[in-house]
Design an enzyme around this catalytic site. Structure first.
Site, PDB file in Angstrom:
ATOM      1  CB  THR A  12      -1.058   0.148   1.293  1.00  0.00           C
ATOM      2  OG1 THR A  12      -1.875  -1.035   1.424  1.00  0.00           O
ATOM      3  CG2 THR A  12      -1.726   1.236   1.193  1.00  0.00           C
ATOM      4  CB  ALA A 168       5.110   2.019  -8.929  1.00  0.00           C
ATOM      5  CB  CYS A 171       8.133   1.111  -2.840  1.00  0.00           C
ATOM      6  SG  CYS A 171       7.449   0.076  -1.671  1.00  0.00           S
ATOM      7  CB  THR A 174       4.241   0.801  -4.379  1.00  0.00           C
ATOM      8  OG1 THR A 174       4.430   1.007  -2.951  1.00  0.00           O
ATOM      9  CG2 THR A 174       3.592   1.836  -5.044  1.00  0.00           C
TER      10      THR A 174
END
Length: 185
Positions: A12, A168, A171, A174
């Site tokens: 998340t 994204a 991480c 993500t």
């Protein structure tokens, strides 16, 4: 947060950007267990309308805990006649005083298009200083990217989408599958 109770669960990134009379809340769709992606299309940004008062909320942490908090927030919003800050403070009071709620492992970003707040896992209510806030595993990456993009003339949604794409890329918890909600006052 959720990683404390379930060491292998990750996922998340939620980002909110306020600009030009609107707030955009974006969340990615990835949920991971250890090194495995369990789901890539989770929806962690929701539109709530308690008593006709529209609010957008994004959550990070335990999904069941987040839904518990969202339900309670809806009730507090109805009781506070849609006053978001008051409802969030009342929710935070409950969170700190109630034995059951104190064990919930979730964070929320909430907005009514004007007020933008973060409700932390400790029951704190924070208003961001720079019209941008983020939570979750990629939150710091998204926050840094969005703060840099706020120096441009890009609209709020574009800032949010570009910042989430950067998060994204960095991480591993993500992804680029976004849910985006816009709200204005």
């Amino acid at each position: 947060m959720a990683e404390d109770r379930f060491p292998g669960w990750h996922g998340t990134t939620i980002l909110a950007v306020r600009r030009g009379g609107e707030v955009v809340v974006a969340g990615d769709g990835q949920v991971s267990l250890g090194q495995t992606v369990i789901k890539g299309t989770a929806r962690k940004v929701r539109r709530l309308s308690p008593g006709g008062h529209e609010v957008v909320a994004g959550f990070a942490g335990s999904t069941a805990d987040a839904f518990t908090l969202l339900e309670r927030l809806e009730k507090k919003l109805e009781a506070a006649s849609g006053q978001l800050a008051r409802a969030c403070v009342e929710l935070a009071k409950d969170w700190r005083m109630d034995k059951y709620l104190r064990n919930l492992e979730a964070m929320l970003i909430v907005t009514d298009g004007e007020t933008l707040l973060v409700i932390t896992g400790a029951g704190d209510v924070l208003e961001p200083e720079h019209d941008v806030t983020a939570i979750g595993s990629g939150g710091n990456f998204a926050l840094a990217a969005a703060r840099g993009l706020m120096a441009t003339d890009l609209p709020a949604e574009e800032v949010a989408r570009k910042a989430m794409a950067i998060a994204a890329d960095i991480c591993v918890y993500t992804n680029g599958n976004l849910t985006v909600e816009r709200i204005s006052k």
